[in-house]
Enzyme design. Sequence first.
Site, short mmCIF file in Angstrom:
data_model
loop_
_atom_site.label_atom_id
_atom_site.label_comp_id
_atom_site.label_asym_id
_atom_site.label_seq_id
_atom_site.Cartn_x
_atom_site.Cartn_y
_atom_site.Cartn_z
N GLU A 80 0.84 -1.35 0.15
CA GLU A 80 0.08 -0.05 -0.13
C GLU A 80 0.71 1.43 0.03
OE1 GLU A 80 -3.58 -0.55 2.44
OE2 GLU A 80 -2.35 -1.78 3.31
N GLY A 117 -0.19 1.93 4.08
CA GLY A 117 -0.48 3.04 3.24
C GLY A 117 0.34 4.19 3.51
#
Length: 320
Positions: free
Chosen positions: A203, A220
């Site tokens: 991510e 992320g």
Amino acid sequence: MSRTAAAWGWATVHPSGVLDARFPDPRLGSDPGPTPAQSTLDLPGLDAAARQALLQQAELIDRLRQVERRPVKLVIDLDQPPRDAPDVYLRLHLLSRRLCPPNGLNLDGVFERLNTVAWTSAGPCAPDGFDQTRLALEAVLGQLTVLGLDKFPRLLDYVVPADVRIADAARVRLGAHLAAGTTVMPAGFVNFNAGTLGPAMVEGRISAGVSVGAGSDIGGGASIMGTLSGGGRERVSLGRRCLLGAQAGLGIALGDDCVVEAGLYLTAGVKLTLPDDRTVKARELSGQSGWLFYRDSLSGRVMARPRQQQFALNAALHAN
């Protein structure tokens, strides 16, 4: 003994130089295999008239792009620097077809040997005079999409790795090495000569020269420092079952079973406080396994503590 690879392929050649090269069946060793047929003549389920129409359209698009496709046969030494653009493209194909791991072949001088290309829905085009090329192509095709202006194309335009998910094709370059079970989410990015060695969640960003072990998760917005800047001497890698938290950063190698807290950027010079209250620089733990790195919320100090449990990916998400 030298390590070699060989392949037949097709190069797209413009008067300004080679724009790209495609190798459908690269092989390790010195045997390139049988001569391939051009894709427009080798599609199954087409009658002679359909094949001829496809060939004529392909030839028209080539003329409008001012290119020709030439067959190329290469036998290269993987330990020597690439000699020209087709040589570079063969090496990128070897990486993306999992025949060589990241840092498993010589890529010295790749930028000097590749031309900047306008990557379009009609194929690679030379940037010089592209406005006129665009008009000519749109007159025939109706619409033309420019996908990028760069030296490296998208992985999926050349290689579709088995058992992999890539949510956004623009986020993975040709030359990325993605092992089976890898998932690259929409905000993930994998550069050339980088990637995963087993099932992994991506991510965040995997920069050039970085390898990520099986079972690891790049959270992320997380970023891993590559080898293209700073002289290219230090190689950052992650071992197996590591977790790089969201918005974290990494500038040292991690062994197996390590965790970096979300939001913590761990570079080689960061001062770490160990369980015995000793202070060391993060580079002293580079490559070691079984560490948790986090920032103490009261003192603000960056801490390093041994950890015993193993991080595990969600198996259902990586049964690709």
